[in-house]
Design a protein around this motif. Structure first.
Motif, PDB file in Angstrom:
ATOM      1  N   GLY A   1       0.817  -1.207   0.000  1.00  0.00           N
ATOM      2  CA  GLY A   1       0.000   0.000   0.000  1.00  0.00           C
ATOM      3  C   GLY A   1       0.850   1.257   0.000  1.00  0.00           C
ATOM      4  N   GLY A   2       1.904   1.276   0.808  1.00  0.00           N
ATOM      5  CA  GLY A   2       2.781   2.433   0.857  1.00  0.00           C
ATOM      6  C   GLY A   2       3.448   2.694  -0.477  1.00  0.00           C
ATOM      7  N   LEU A   3       3.963   1.637  -1.119  1.00  0.00           N
ATOM      8  CA  LEU A   3       4.604   1.790  -2.432  1.00  0.00           C
ATOM      9  C   LEU A   3       3.600   2.269  -3.474  1.00  0.00           C
ATOM     10  CD1 LEU A   3       6.810  -1.436  -2.581  1.00  0.00           C
ATOM     11  CD2 LEU A   3       7.621   0.922  -2.356  1.00  0.00           C
ATOM     12  N   ARG A   4       2.425   1.683  -3.442  1.00  0.00           N
ATOM     13  CA  ARG A   4       1.386   2.037  -4.423  1.00  0.00           C
ATOM     14  C   ARG A   4       1.054   3.526  -4.362  1.00  0.00           C
ATOM     15  NH1 ARG A   4      -4.847  -0.131  -3.845  1.00  0.00           N
ATOM     16  NH2 ARG A   4      -5.820   1.391  -5.254  1.00  0.00           N
ATOM     17  N   PHE A   5       0.815   4.033  -3.159  1.00  0.00           N
ATOM     18  CA  PHE A   5       0.388   5.425  -3.049  1.00  0.00           C
ATOM     19  C   PHE A   5       1.553   6.410  -3.123  1.00  0.00           C
ATOM     20  CE2 PHE A   5      -3.298   3.214  -1.158  1.00  0.00           C
ATOM     21  CZ  PHE A   5      -4.240   3.664  -2.071  1.00  0.00           C
ATOM     22  N   THR A   6       2.750   5.973  -2.787  1.00  0.00           N
ATOM     23  CA  THR A   6       3.922   6.832  -2.994  1.00  0.00           C
ATOM     24  C   THR A   6       4.124   7.085  -4.481  1.00  0.00           C
ATOM     25  OG1 THR A   6       4.999   6.049  -0.965  1.00  0.00           O
ATOM     26  CG2 THR A   6       6.404   7.059  -2.647  1.00  0.00           C
ATOM     27  N   LEU A   7       4.083   6.008  -5.277  1.00  0.00           N
ATOM     28  CA  LEU A   7       4.233   6.154  -6.726  1.00  0.00           C
ATOM     29  C   LEU A   7       3.081   6.964  -7.317  1.00  0.00           C
ATOM     30  CD1 LEU A   7       5.375   2.518  -7.633  1.00  0.00           C
ATOM     31  CD2 LEU A   7       6.791   4.587  -7.620  1.00  0.00           C
ATOM     32  N   ALA A   8       1.866   6.729  -6.829  1.00  0.00           N
ATOM     33  CA  ALA A   8       0.706   7.469  -7.337  1.00  0.00           C
ATOM     34  C   ALA A   8       0.832   8.960  -7.029  1.00  0.00           C
ATOM     35  CB  ALA A   8      -0.578   6.911  -6.723  1.00  0.00           C
ATOM     36  N   ALA A   9       1.293   9.291  -5.814  1.00  0.00           N
ATOM     37  CA  ALA A   9       1.456  10.696  -5.439  1.00  0.00           C
ATOM     38  C   ALA A   9       2.514  11.368  -6.310  1.00  0.00           C
ATOM     39  CB  ALA A   9       1.828  10.809  -3.962  1.00  0.00           C
ATOM     40  N   VAL A  10       3.631  10.683  -6.521  1.00  0.00           N
ATOM     41  CA  VAL A  10       4.697  11.236  -7.369  1.00  0.00           C
ATOM     42  C   VAL A  10       4.163  11.515  -8.773  1.00  0.00           C
ATOM     43  CG1 VAL A  10       6.898  10.700  -8.494  1.00  0.00           C
ATOM     44  CG2 VAL A  10       6.593  10.220  -6.060  1.00  0.00           C
ATOM     45  N   LEU A  11       3.370  10.596  -9.312  1.00  0.00           N
ATOM     46  CA  LEU A  11       2.812  10.771 -10.648  1.00  0.00           C
ATOM     47  C   LEU A  11       1.898  11.994 -10.711  1.00  0.00           C
ATOM     48  CD1 LEU A  11       2.278   9.813 -13.536  1.00  0.00           C
ATOM     49  CD2 LEU A  11       0.509   8.290 -12.633  1.00  0.00           C
TER      50      LEU A  11
ATOM     51  N   PHE B   1      -7.559   9.576   6.540  1.00  0.00           N
ATOM     52  CA  PHE B   1      -8.656   8.622   6.689  1.00  0.00           C
ATOM     53  C   PHE B   1      -8.834   7.737   5.455  1.00  0.00           C
ATOM     54  CE2 PHE B   1      -9.818  11.698   9.979  1.00  0.00           C
ATOM     55  CZ  PHE B   1     -10.161  10.849  11.018  1.00  0.00           C
ATOM     56  N   ASN B   2      -9.020   8.334   4.260  1.00  0.00           N
ATOM     57  CA  ASN B   2      -9.315   7.536   3.066  1.00  0.00           C
ATOM     58  C   ASN B   2      -8.115   6.753   2.561  1.00  0.00           C
ATOM     59  OD1 ASN B   2     -11.450  10.095   2.396  1.00  0.00           O
ATOM     60  ND2 ASN B   2     -12.225   8.022   2.170  1.00  0.00           N
ATOM     61  N   ILE B   3      -6.919   7.315   2.682  1.00  0.00           N
ATOM     62  CA  ILE B   3      -5.738   6.626   2.167  1.00  0.00           C
ATOM     63  C   ILE B   3      -5.010   5.881   3.283  1.00  0.00           C
ATOM     64  CG2 ILE B   3      -3.622   6.840   0.818  1.00  0.00           C
ATOM     65  CD1 ILE B   3      -6.121   7.728  -0.664  1.00  0.00           C
ATOM     66  N   GLY B   4      -4.558   6.601   4.305  1.00  0.00           N
ATOM     67  CA  GLY B   4      -3.720   6.000   5.343  1.00  0.00           C
ATOM     68  C   GLY B   4      -4.446   5.032   6.256  1.00  0.00           C
TER      69      GLY B   4
ATOM     70  N   LEU C   1      -4.615  18.972  -4.938  1.00  0.00           N
ATOM     71  CA  LEU C   1      -5.173  18.478  -3.673  1.00  0.00           C
ATOM     72  C   LEU C   1      -5.062  16.961  -3.587  1.00  0.00           C
ATOM     73  CD1 LEU C   1      -8.467  20.517  -3.091  1.00  0.00           C
ATOM     74  CD2 LEU C   1      -6.457  20.491  -1.610  1.00  0.00           C
ATOM     75  N   GLN C   2      -5.424  16.278  -4.664  1.00  0.00           N
ATOM     76  CA  GLN C   2      -5.373  14.814  -4.644  1.00  0.00           C
ATOM     77  C   GLN C   2      -3.938  14.307  -4.534  1.00  0.00           C
ATOM     78  OE1 GLN C   2      -8.529  15.845  -6.820  1.00  0.00           O
ATOM     79  NE2 GLN C   2      -8.783  15.728  -4.604  1.00  0.00           N
ATOM     80  N   ALA C   3      -2.986  15.006  -5.153  1.00  0.00           N
ATOM     81  CA  ALA C   3      -1.585  14.613  -5.027  1.00  0.00           C
ATOM     82  C   ALA C   3      -1.143  14.699  -3.567  1.00  0.00           C
ATOM     83  CB  ALA C   3      -0.708  15.514  -5.901  1.00  0.00           C
ATOM     84  N   TRP C   4      -1.516  15.773  -2.891  1.00  0.00           N
ATOM     85  CA  TRP C   4      -1.158  15.923  -1.475  1.00  0.00           C
ATOM     86  C   TRP C   4      -1.853  14.874  -0.606  1.00  0.00           C
ATOM     87  CZ3 TRP C   4       2.675  18.292   0.819  1.00  0.00           C
ATOM     88  CH2 TRP C   4       3.319  19.356   0.169  1.00  0.00           C
ATOM     89  N   MET C   5      -3.120  14.573  -0.894  1.00  0.00           N
ATOM     90  CA  MET C   5      -3.836  13.545  -0.127  1.00  0.00           C
ATOM     91  C   MET C   5      -3.130  12.197  -0.239  1.00  0.00           C
ATOM     92  SD  MET C   5      -7.860  14.247  -0.912  1.00  0.00           S
ATOM     93  CE  MET C   5      -8.584  15.874  -0.783  1.00  0.00           C
ATOM     94  N   LEU C   6      -2.762  11.827  -1.468  1.00  0.00           N
ATOM     95  CA  LEU C   6      -2.075  10.555  -1.664  1.00  0.00           C
ATOM     96  C   LEU C   6      -0.720  10.554  -0.963  1.00  0.00           C
ATOM     97  CD1 LEU C   6      -2.781   9.715  -5.429  1.00  0.00           C
ATOM     98  CD2 LEU C   6      -3.969   8.887  -3.402  1.00  0.00           C
ATOM     99  N   ALA C   7      -0.027  11.697  -0.967  1.00  0.00           N
ATOM    100  CA  ALA C   7       1.272  11.780  -0.295  1.00  0.00           C
ATOM    101  C   ALA C   7       1.123  11.603   1.213  1.00  0.00           C
ATOM    102  CB  ALA C   7       1.932  13.118  -0.615  1.00  0.00           C
ATOM    103  N   VAL C   8       0.122  12.241   1.806  1.00  0.00           N
ATOM    104  CA  VAL C   8      -0.113  12.109   3.248  1.00  0.00           C
ATOM    105  C   VAL C   8      -0.443  10.661   3.592  1.00  0.00           C
ATOM    106  CG1 VAL C   8      -1.702  12.732   5.120  1.00  0.00           C
ATOM    107  CG2 VAL C   8      -0.782  14.508   3.627  1.00  0.00           C
ATOM    108  N   GLY C   9      -1.343  10.041   2.811  1.00  0.00           N
ATOM    109  CA  GLY C   9      -1.688   8.646   3.058  1.00  0.00           C
ATOM    110  C   GLY C   9      -0.519   7.712   2.875  1.00  0.00           C
ATOM    111  N   ALA C  10       0.315   7.976   1.857  1.00  0.00           N
ATOM    112  CA  ALA C  10       1.493   7.139   1.617  1.00  0.00           C
ATOM    113  C   ALA C  10       2.468   7.226   2.783  1.00  0.00           C
ATOM    114  CB  ALA C  10       2.180   7.564   0.321  1.00  0.00           C
ATOM    115  N   LEU C  11       2.683   8.432   3.311  1.00  0.00           N
ATOM    116  CA  LEU C  11       3.570   8.593   4.469  1.00  0.00           C
ATOM    117  C   LEU C  11       3.054   7.802   5.669  1.00  0.00           C
ATOM    118  CD1 LEU C  11       4.484  12.384   4.252  1.00  0.00           C
ATOM    119  CD2 LEU C  11       6.032  10.445   3.921  1.00  0.00           C
TER     120      LEU C  11
END
Length: 314
Positions: free
Chosen positions: A42-52, A81-84, A187-197
């Motif tokens: 999950g962490g790898l998935r959303f880290t890559l998604a946030a970077v994209l 909540f939704n990601i992390g 906004l969505q990029a930041w959300m994914l980054a927070v969840g990935a962290l």
């Protein structure tokens, strides 16, 4: 008039596309889990998604710097909540329960969402017919997942998955972008980054969830890339855009549209079997949706019969 109709059709197509790509995420995740521990995946998935998403936002000249509570509130609520929290609790619970049980418990999201929304967002509501449709849709999820009732409430995994459903509902209800200054993509990029962290932190804390437990192969890395780009970056970008336009109740219902796509994708790609109960589940979900959207269906049929053209957006 024309623009509102186009927007309605666009949202419907995006809704179905989101359900389809999120449906593929279940069998894709199952394939990737052969070589990656769940939380690390999950962490790898959303880290890559946030970077994209950050790369796309920067390349298209969108602002990337959050400015004040109007930006930070949806970023933190959606990300935490939704990601992390949702994925950390879900992945932890799936160590104890079957995918069928997890799918059934996540089917409670559309049941819980109207209740929570009624308390905190009373401007949005659902009719008695809609409630019946939601419950019928939940029956369809149960038929597709076909969980073993003897094992449904026996261990801690059930409560972890239930907590993940509650986290998802909380994120959906309290993520409001009305006061945001940032464009949606940023906004969505930041959300994914927070969840990935958050997921990366959990993978470091939980035994057996770190990089040392991964045994990546070319196939599993391709699945990770697919999960990051399609269900991850694209999926959550579409989800939060539709959440902003349609609201939490409407978007909660997507948990009933995902299982049919997941079952068909698993059958086509992973040679998973389709039981007769799956077909009954499809029918129950379709009937539930017709009940929830009955007013819209009725208006559409009336206008088609009267020859007055397509319905306007609601």
């Amino acid at each position: 008039m024309l623009l509102s109709v186009m927007a309605s059709r666009r949202d419907a197509l995006l809704y179905l596309a989101l359900a389809a790509v999120w449906g593929t995420a279940f069998p894709a995740t199952k394939a990737a889990l052969a070589d990656f521990p769940p939380v690390l995946l999950g962490g790898l998935r959303f880290t890559l998604a946030a970077v994209l998403l950050f790369a796309v936002a920067a390349a298209t000249g969108r602002s990337l710097r959050p400015r004040g509570p109007g930006d930070w509130t949806p970023i933190l609520v959606g990300g935490v909540f939704n990601i992390g929290a949702h994925h950390a609790l879900l992945f932890a619970g799936q160590d104890y329960v079957t995918s069928a049980v997890a799918s059934t418990l996540l089917g409670l999201v559309p049941v819980l969402t109207p209740a929570v929304t009624a308390v905190f967002r009373p401007d949005e509501s659902i009719s008695a017919r809609g409630v019946a449709g939601v419950l019928l849709g939940f029956l369809g999820v149960v038929l597709i997942a076909n969980p073993d009732p003897d094992n449904l409430l026996r261990d801690v995994g059930v409560w972890l998955v239930l907590a993940s459903a509650v986290a998802w509902v909380a994120g959906a209800v309290f993520t409001r972008e009305d006061a945001a200054a940032l464009p949606g993509l940023s906004l969505q990029a930041w959300m994914l980054a927070v969840g990935a962290l958050a997921l990366d932190a959990v993978s470091l804390l939980l035994p057996g969830q770190g990089l040392a437990a991964a045994t990546p192969t070319t196939e599993s890395l391709l699945w990770v890339g697919y999960l990051a780009v399609i269900p991850g970056a694209f999926g959550f970008l579409v989800y939060f855009r539709l959440l902003h336009r349609l609201g939490p109740i409407e978007m909660g219902l997507i948990e009933y549209v995902i299982p049919p796509f997941a079952a068909v994708f698993g059958w086509l790609v992973l040679d998973e079997s389709l039981a007769p109960s799956t077909v009954y589940g499809f029918a129950a979900i379709l009937a539930g949706f017709l009940l929830v959207k009955w007013r819209h269906v009725q208006r559409y049929l009336r206008q088609r019969i009267d020859g007055t053209g397509p319905p306007s957006a609601d």
